[in-house]
Design a protein around this motif. Structure first.
Motif, PDB file in Angstrom:
ATOM      1  N   VAL A  70      49.815 -28.520  11.758  1.00  0.00           N
ATOM      2  CA  VAL A  70      49.077 -28.374  13.024  1.00  0.00           C
ATOM      3  C   VAL A  70      48.739 -26.919  13.317  1.00  0.00           C
ATOM      4  CG1 VAL A  70      49.964 -30.466  14.095  1.00  0.00           C
ATOM      5  CG2 VAL A  70      51.244 -28.333  14.315  1.00  0.00           C
ATOM      6  N   THR A  71      49.251 -26.024  12.469  1.00  0.00           N
ATOM      7  CA  THR A  71      48.931 -24.614  12.737  1.00  0.00           C
ATOM      8  C   THR A  71      47.613 -24.203  12.088  1.00  0.00           C
ATOM      9  OG1 THR A  71      50.046 -23.785  10.766  1.00  0.00           O
ATOM     10  CG2 THR A  71      51.390 -24.085  12.748  1.00  0.00           C
ATOM     11  N   LEU A  72      47.092 -25.070  11.195  1.00  0.00           N
ATOM     12  CA  LEU A  72      45.812 -24.736  10.559  1.00  0.00           C
ATOM     13  C   LEU A  72      44.705 -24.750  11.586  1.00  0.00           C
ATOM     14  CD1 LEU A  72      45.590 -26.611   7.155  1.00  0.00           C
ATOM     15  CD2 LEU A  72      45.548 -24.161   7.570  1.00  0.00           C
ATOM     16  N   GLN A  73      43.766 -23.795  11.409  1.00  0.00           N
ATOM     17  CA  GLN A  73      42.642 -23.778  12.327  1.00  0.00           C
ATOM     18  C   GLN A  73      41.729 -24.966  12.069  1.00  0.00           C
ATOM     19  OE1 GLN A  73      40.423 -20.201  12.121  1.00  0.00           O
ATOM     20  NE2 GLN A  73      41.538 -19.329  13.837  1.00  0.00           N
ATOM     21  N   GLY A  74      41.216 -25.582  13.120  1.00  0.00           N
ATOM     22  CA  GLY A  74      40.302 -26.700  12.941  1.00  0.00           C
ATOM     23  C   GLY A  74      38.959 -26.206  12.466  1.00  0.00           C
ATOM     24  N   ARG A  75      38.196 -27.103  11.876  1.00  0.00           N
ATOM     25  CA  ARG A  75      36.836 -26.708  11.483  1.00  0.00           C
ATOM     26  C   ARG A  75      35.950 -26.783  12.722  1.00  0.00           C
ATOM     27  NH1 ARG A  75      37.661 -30.602   7.400  1.00  0.00           N
ATOM     28  NH2 ARG A  75      38.626 -29.603   5.612  1.00  0.00           N
ATOM     29  N   PRO A  76      35.237 -25.709  13.010  1.00  0.00           N
ATOM     30  CA  PRO A  76      34.379 -25.775  14.194  1.00  0.00           C
ATOM     31  C   PRO A  76      33.300 -26.837  13.983  1.00  0.00           C
ATOM     32  CG  PRO A  76      33.939 -23.778  12.925  1.00  0.00           C
ATOM     33  CD  PRO A  76      35.108 -24.461  12.265  1.00  0.00           C
ATOM     34  N   ALA A  77      33.162 -27.741  14.947  1.00  0.00           N
ATOM     35  CA  ALA A  77      32.142 -28.779  14.819  1.00  0.00           C
ATOM     36  C   ALA A  77      30.810 -28.212  15.292  1.00  0.00           C
ATOM     37  CB  ALA A  77      32.523 -29.977  15.681  1.00  0.00           C
ATOM     38  N   PRO A  78      29.830 -28.164  14.396  1.00  0.00           N
ATOM     39  CA  PRO A  78      28.538 -27.625  14.830  1.00  0.00           C
ATOM     40  C   PRO A  78      27.900 -28.580  15.837  1.00  0.00           C
ATOM     41  CG  PRO A  78      28.405 -28.449  12.574  1.00  0.00           C
ATOM     42  CD  PRO A  78      29.816 -28.666  13.033  1.00  0.00           C
ATOM     43  N   ARG A  79      27.595 -28.081  17.006  1.00  0.00           N
ATOM     44  CA  ARG A  79      27.042 -28.975  18.019  1.00  0.00           C
ATOM     45  C   ARG A  79      25.524 -28.921  18.005  1.00  0.00           C
ATOM     46  NH1 ARG A  79      29.506 -28.261  23.744  1.00  0.00           N
ATOM     47  NH2 ARG A  79      28.210 -30.049  24.183  1.00  0.00           N
ATOM     48  N   GLY A  80      24.930 -30.059  17.823  1.00  0.00           N
ATOM     49  CA  GLY A  80      23.476 -30.115  17.817  1.00  0.00           C
ATOM     50  C   GLY A  80      22.954 -30.160  19.230  1.00  0.00           C
ATOM     51  N   ARG A  81      21.650 -30.196  19.351  1.00  0.00           N
ATOM     52  CA  ARG A  81      21.063 -30.332  20.675  1.00  0.00           C
ATOM     53  C   ARG A  81      19.745 -31.062  20.540  1.00  0.00           C
ATOM     54  NH1 ARG A  81      21.333 -25.086  22.887  1.00  0.00           N
ATOM     55  NH2 ARG A  81      22.927 -24.632  21.349  1.00  0.00           N
ATOM     56  N   LEU A  82      19.208 -31.512  21.640  1.00  0.00           N
ATOM     57  CA  LEU A  82      17.971 -32.282  21.569  1.00  0.00           C
ATOM     58  C   LEU A  82      16.763 -31.354  21.563  1.00  0.00           C
ATOM     59  CD1 LEU A  82      18.967 -35.119  24.018  1.00  0.00           C
ATOM     60  CD2 LEU A  82      18.729 -35.279  21.549  1.00  0.00           C
ATOM     61  N   HIS A  83      15.751 -31.795  20.867  1.00  0.00           N
ATOM     62  CA  HIS A  83      14.493 -31.046  20.819  1.00  0.00           C
ATOM     63  C   HIS A  83      13.877 -31.009  22.219  1.00  0.00           C
ATOM     64  CE1 HIS A  83      10.305 -30.211  19.753  1.00  0.00           C
ATOM     65  NE2 HIS A  83      10.798 -29.698  18.638  1.00  0.00           N
ATOM     66  N   PRO A  84      13.259 -29.877  22.581  1.00  0.00           N
ATOM     67  CA  PRO A  84      12.699 -29.780  23.939  1.00  0.00           C
ATOM     68  C   PRO A  84      11.743 -30.928  24.297  1.00  0.00           C
ATOM     69  CG  PRO A  84      11.985 -27.943  22.529  1.00  0.00           C
ATOM     70  CD  PRO A  84      13.128 -28.615  21.855  1.00  0.00           C
ATOM     71  N   THR A  85      10.968 -31.398  23.312  1.00  0.00           N
ATOM     72  CA  THR A  85      10.061 -32.517  23.615  1.00  0.00           C
ATOM     73  C   THR A  85      10.853 -33.780  23.930  1.00  0.00           C
ATOM     74  OG1 THR A  85       8.524 -31.589  22.009  1.00  0.00           O
ATOM     75  CG2 THR A  85       8.030 -33.791  22.823  1.00  0.00           C
ATOM     76  N   THR A  86      11.942 -33.979  23.174  1.00  0.00           N
ATOM     77  CA  THR A  86      12.780 -35.159  23.418  1.00  0.00           C
ATOM     78  C   THR A  86      13.350 -35.115  24.835  1.00  0.00           C
ATOM     79  OG1 THR A  86      13.373 -35.104  21.090  1.00  0.00           O
ATOM     80  CG2 THR A  86      14.715 -36.492  22.508  1.00  0.00           C
ATOM     81  N   LEU A  87      13.751 -33.913  25.259  1.00  0.00           N
ATOM     82  CA  LEU A  87      14.302 -33.790  26.620  1.00  0.00           C
ATOM     83  C   LEU A  87      13.256 -34.189  27.659  1.00  0.00           C
ATOM     84  CD1 LEU A  87      16.222 -30.411  26.181  1.00  0.00           C
ATOM     85  CD2 LEU A  87      17.225 -32.678  26.440  1.00  0.00           C
TER      86      LEU A  87
END
Ligand code: DAH
Length: 341
Positions: A95-112
Motif C-alpha cells: 500500500v506504500t506504492l504510489q498509485g498510477r495517476p488516472a488521466p482524466r478526460g473531458r468533453l469536447h466543447p461542442t459536446t458540452l
C-alpha cells in the motif's frame, strides 16, 4: 600513498559485497564513505603532498570514491528490491506504492454545448431523433423542395460520393423527411442533432465538417406563434431568463414563411461589442413553418397538418460564447485548446 589507497579500495569493495541488509549497508557507508573514513581523510591530506604527487593521488582517490559510490547504489537498489519482494510475498499488497495517476478526460466543447441544447429542448418535450450522415440527393434536396437544378442548391456546396445520387448530408434537414415518414400520422416534436459536411474552402469561419441541431414539430394546430414562443423559450433556457430575441424574415426552400432568429448579444447584453459587431444582436438559427410540399413528402396532408422547423449550429454558439475566433480549432485536436473546457 597509492598503495594505501589501493588497499582501502580492496577492503571497501570486499566488505560491501558481504553486506546483506539495509542496516549493515548504512554502517558500511559511514565506515568507507563517511566524513572520517580513510578515503575522505586522504582528500584532507592532499594539501600536504608535493606538487607532483597531488594531482595523481587526488585523481586516483576520486576514481575510488566514484567506484565505491556506484557499487553502493547498485547494492542498495538490489536490497530495496529484495526487501520489497519479501514484503509483497508476506503481505500480498504494497500500500506504500504510489498509485498510477488516472488521466482524466473531458468533453469536447461542442459536446458540452450539444448537451445543453438537448437539455433545453428535452424540458420542452422534444425527443432526440438520430438520422444518417450519408444521404441521397433525394432526401438532402429534392424532398425538401429543391428539385434538380434548383438554384437554391447553391447554398450548399456538396460532397458527392462515387455512387450517383449518394452524398454526405449538407444539413440535418433531410432527417425531417425520415422522421415524418416513420411517424406519420402521429404528431411530432423532435430535435435531430448530428454531423454535416460541406465542400468548403476551410477558413477561420468555415469547416468541411460541423454539427447542426435540426428541430421539427408537426401537428394539427401548430402556428408561427408556437415557433416564436418555443425558440424564445429555448434562448432563455440556454442564455439566461432575461435574454430577448428577434425574428427577421429570410428564405429557405423548405419553410414558408422563413425567418432567422437573433438573440440579444449575451456578451455585452445588447449594448454593442466586438462579438456582435456593434449591433447588439447575434444570429443563431434559421427557422420557419414547414413548407406544404415538405409536409406532403413526409406523408402529412398539408390541409390538415402544420409544422415548424429550425436549424442551428452548436459550433457557432460555442464560438460566440467563448470568443473562439477560428472554427478550425474544433478539429485540430490541439490539447491547449481542448483543455480549456
Ligand atoms: N438547413 C438549413 C441550413 O443548413 C438550416 C435551417 C433553416 C433548417 C431553416 C431548418 C429551417 O429546419 O427551418 O442552412
Amino acid at each position: 600513498m597509492l598503495e594505501k589507497l589501493k588497499q582501502i579500495e580492496k577492503e571497501a569493495l570486499a566488505s560491501l559485497q558481504a553486506v546483506g541488509d539495509q542496516e549493515s549497508l548504512q554502517q558500511w557507508k559511514v565506515k568507507y564513505l563517511g566524513r572520517s573514513s580513510p578515503l575522505m581523510k586522504t582528500f584532507d591530506a592532499l594539501k600536504e603532498l608535493s606538487k607532483e604527487e597531488r594531482p595523481v593521488i587526488g585523481k586516483y582517490a576520486n576514481q575510488i570514491k566514484q567506484a565505491l559510490e556506484s557499487t553502493y547504489e547498485g547494492i542498495s537498489d538490489r536490497l530495496r528490491q529484495s526487501d520489497l519482494a519479501t514484503t509483497l510475498q508476506a503481505e500480498g499488497l504494497d500500500v506504500t506504492l504510489q498509485g498510477r495517476p488516472a488521466p482524466r478526460g473531458r468533453l469536447h466543447p461542442t459536446t458540452l454545448t450539444l448537451r445543453e441544447i438537448y437539455r433545453a429542448f428535452a424540458e420542452m418535450g422534444f425527443q432526440v431523433y438520430r438520422s444518417r450522415e450519408v444521404e441521397t440527393d433525394e432526401y438532402n434536396f429534392e424532398l425538401l423542395n429543391m428539385p434538380t437544378h434548383h438554384p437554391a442548391r447553391d447554398m450548399w456546396d456538396t460532397f458527392h460520393t462515387t455512387t450517383p445520387g449518394v452524398l454526405l448530408r449538407t444539413h440535418t434537414s433531410p432527417g425531417q423527411i425520415h422522421v415524418m415518414r416513420q411517424y406519420c400520422p402521429e404528431p411530432i416534436r423532435v430535435i435531430l442533432p448530428g454531423m454535416c459536411y460541406r465542400y468548403e474552402q476551410v477558413s477561420a469561419r468555415k469547416e468541411t465538417q460541423f454539427n447542426q441541431v435540426e428541430g421539427l414539430a408537426v401537428g394539427q394546430d401548430i402556428t408561427m406563434g408556437d415557433l416564436k414562443g418555443t425558440l424564445t423559450d429555448f434562448a432563455r433556457r440556454m442564455f439566461g431568463p432575461e435574454v430577448r430575441t428577434r425574428f427577421r424574415a429570410s428564405h429557405f426552400p423548405f419553410t414558408e414563411p422563413s425567418a432567422e432568429m437573433d438573440v440579444e448579444c449575451f456578451i455585452c447584453g445588447g449594448i454593442g461589442c466586438a462579438v456582435c459587431a456593434g449591433s447588439g444582436w447575434l444570429e443563431i438559427l434559421g427557422c420557419g413553418m414547414v413548407h406544404p410540399v415538405v409536409l406532403r413528402n413526409g406523408g402529412y396532408d398539408p390541409h390538415k397538418y402544420m409544422g415548424y422547423a429550425f436549424g442551428l449550429g452548436p459550433e457557432r454558439i460555442t464560438m460566440l460564447r467563448h470568443h473562439i475566433q477560428d472554427i478550425r480549432y474544433f478539429w485540430t485536436n490541439d490539447m491547449r485548446f481542448l483543455e480549456q473546457f
